[in-house]
Design a protein around this motif. Sequence first.
Motif, PDB file in Angstrom:
ATOM      1  N   HIS A   1      -4.810   2.012  -2.024  1.00 20.96           N
ATOM      2  CA  HIS A   1      -5.216   0.731  -2.322  1.00 20.96           C
ATOM      3  C   HIS A   1      -4.143  -0.043  -3.199  1.00 20.96           C
ATOM      4  N   PRO A   2      -3.640  -1.251  -2.992  1.00 20.92           N
ATOM      5  CA  PRO A   2      -2.772  -1.806  -3.693  1.00 20.92           C
ATOM      6  C   PRO A   2      -2.839  -1.717  -5.277  1.00 20.92           C
TER       7      PRO A   2
ATOM      8  N   GLN B   1       1.005  -1.377  -0.208  1.00 19.70           N
ATOM      9  CA  GLN B   1       0.085  -0.233  -0.051  1.00 19.70           C
ATOM     10  C   GLN B   1       0.713   1.293  -0.099  1.00 19.70           C
TER      11      GLN B   1
ATOM     12  N   ASP C   1      -8.102   1.896   3.846  1.00 16.23           N
ATOM     13  CA  ASP C   1      -8.688   0.616   3.805  1.00 16.23           C
ATOM     14  C   ASP C   1     -10.337   0.665   3.426  1.00 16.23           C
TER      15      ASP C   1
END
Length: 350
Positions: A225-226, A79, A197
């Motif tokens: 967010h990834p 992240q 998240d």
Amino acid sequence: MSKFWGPFVKNLVPYVPGEQPKLTRLVKLNTNENPYGPSPKALAAMQAELNDNLRLYPDPNSDQLKNAVARYYGVQGNQVFLGNGSDEVLAHIFHGLLQHDQPILFPDISYSFYPVYCGLYGIRFDAVPLDEQFRIAPADYAKPNGGIIFPNPNAPTGCLLALEAVEQILKASPDSVVVVDEAYIDFGGETAISLVDRYPNLLVTQTLSKSRSLAGLRVGLAVGHPDLIEALERIKNSFNSYPLDRLANVGGAAAFDDRAYFEQTCRLVIEHREWVVAQLETKGFEVLPSAANFIFARHPRHDAAGLAAKLREQGVIVRHFKQERIAQFLRISIGTPEQNQALIDGLGEL
Ligand SMILES: *Cc1c(COP(=O)(O)O)cnc(C)c1O
């Protein structure tokens, strides 16, 4: 201009950074650097890294620093994105995540690098006016857009947007990326990283240049967010695989690990900011409420450019923007108590 220039470079309008004077005796309150030095632990880590290993490339993923950042904010390594200053991180964000059919939105009074990136990457934008009190009005961002970006606290106003207001902006634009540029958040705000998240469209950027006193090292970061982070990694790895050098990797990690020093220096800057505000108000200045390491102030009877010139004669440099709505304001970084005193003395009787 030269015949060798392509049409692209001919039309570029670059960002103009605040002056970095060669004279060292000036009281430099013009580019929001931290008046206190970096963490002694960060300096020691970098000194230990000054060795024969400099012949080797650094870790392209900067895992040590990434892990220190992830630990600090309680997020996962995937992240976190790192770059050579948050300006580089922002450039990749504009390039990879803010290029869509609709124009992007940012405040009319804001970080002047944003329109420059729009020019560099051919992105259309709508500047959304701040309200009468120079605050961001979240409702004004609830319209179709290709992305949203704003500093929080805003620059150069110093005004903070509460986390609920940031959330209001996120909720109104679930289909675009909302970038919160938190270059100054440590001087009085609450980071939106706690929201990443819950909002996959949120990207928070930060820098080690201000609250961690490492402007000379050039380290910036983004948390989100990834999937957003992966987009930035793809651009980074198509541009420069090693944006962070060996010193930046170890120095940045040590700076994040040294919480005590960081908290102490932030506290001092905040304390001295309140002193500067009180002094300026005594002199008749109107000072916008600041949650940053600078203040934005105007005097009802004195021209801002004139005041800046007068201060310069006394060896104090502050920032003045020749921009319509804010031409009567000065942006003044908070310095050491001695520097702040020099500022107040330099203004003299008004
Ligand atoms: C200083 C600043 C940056 C850039 O910081 P670097 O990490 O030094 O590139 C980004 N955004 C805002 C609003 C800033 O004031």
